[in-house]
Design a protein around this motif. Sequence first.
Motif, short mmCIF file in Angstrom:
data_model
loop_
_atom_site.label_atom_id
_atom_site.label_comp_id
_atom_site.label_asym_id
_atom_site.label_seq_id
_atom_site.Cartn_x
_atom_site.Cartn_y
_atom_site.Cartn_z
N LYS A 80 0.80 -1.12 0.10
CA LYS A 80 -0.04 -0.08 -0.01
C LYS A 80 0.92 1.32 0.05
CE LYS A 80 -3.99 -1.85 2.38
NZ LYS A 80 -4.96 -1.69 3.51
N ALA A 81 1.97 1.07 0.90
CA ALA A 81 2.75 2.43 0.96
C ALA A 81 3.58 2.78 -0.30
CB ALA A 81 3.93 2.16 2.03
N LYS A 82 3.96 1.67 -0.90
CA LYS A 82 4.50 1.73 -2.36
C LYS A 82 3.71 2.31 -3.38
CE LYS A 82 6.01 -1.10 -6.22
NZ LYS A 82 6.63 -2.27 -6.86
N GLU A 83 2.49 1.96 -3.39
CA GLU A 83 1.51 2.42 -4.36
C GLU A 83 1.13 3.92 -4.10
OE1 GLU A 83 -2.57 1.28 -6.49
OE2 GLU A 83 -2.64 1.32 -4.43
N LYS A 84 1.14 4.40 -2.89
CA LYS A 84 0.68 5.77 -2.41
C LYS A 84 1.83 6.61 -2.98
CE LYS A 84 -0.61 8.61 1.47
NZ LYS A 84 -1.01 8.42 3.04
N LYS A 85 3.13 5.93 -2.55
CA LYS A 85 4.16 6.75 -2.88
C LYS A 85 4.57 7.01 -4.37
CE LYS A 85 9.45 6.49 -2.60
NZ LYS A 85 10.61 5.77 -2.39
#
Length: 231
Positions: free
Chosen positions: A116-121
């Motif tokens: 999730k953090a990767k996609e948000k970034k």
Amino acid sequence: MNFERGSKPNPTGNLIAYCHVFGENPIAPGGKIIASNVVVSFLKIGDNYPVVTFPPVALPSKEELMKILADNIHLYDVVQLPDFQMPENKEQANQYIQERMEQFNSMVMRYVEFCKAKEKKTQNQTLSDQLEQVSEPLETLANLSMEFRNTSGIAREATRLKMERIVDYFHNNHPTLDIDNFKKALSVPGKVGDELVGLYIQKFNAIQIENYETASDLRRRILEIEESTAT
């Protein structure tokens, strides 16, 4: 989580989690490795990321595991879990397996959070790149439009030529912006024209940052002014 391949900031969504086994292997007798494949789909539904956890398998050695992964190793994240050593007492063994399952589920949840953090970034970076690409031309357009309205003669014509290049840029790279109506606004005289030009620039900025509610409000104000000047 101990990543042997891959990293927390940039997960692939395809995780191999394994541990060394000491003593009895509950999956298959003699297996020295327990491994499982966890796949997180980035085709999310709302904020929910579909996750598939494949049943664990027993392997004779870590070398055998890496041999299986070798041809497509670049597609996987690989993490090592704590060693597995089941107690001999049956009741304690059942409790141990339950605890390990809970630990595994917790690890899967953490991995999903990394995804999730990767996609948000990635989304934030994409938006940042878009804003960086368009902010300078918009600023230039705003400055040139005011210069155009406040000059005359040769200076005005020179500014007009500069503006044409910027307008062509928006036509080619940002066709969603109604740049033709903006050009018409430049010919509206006085303070009303100044306000109209400023509103168009604000609307373009709002569209680029996907603030469509603000863009809609600005559009209504623009239409009100344009209708009043047309009468």
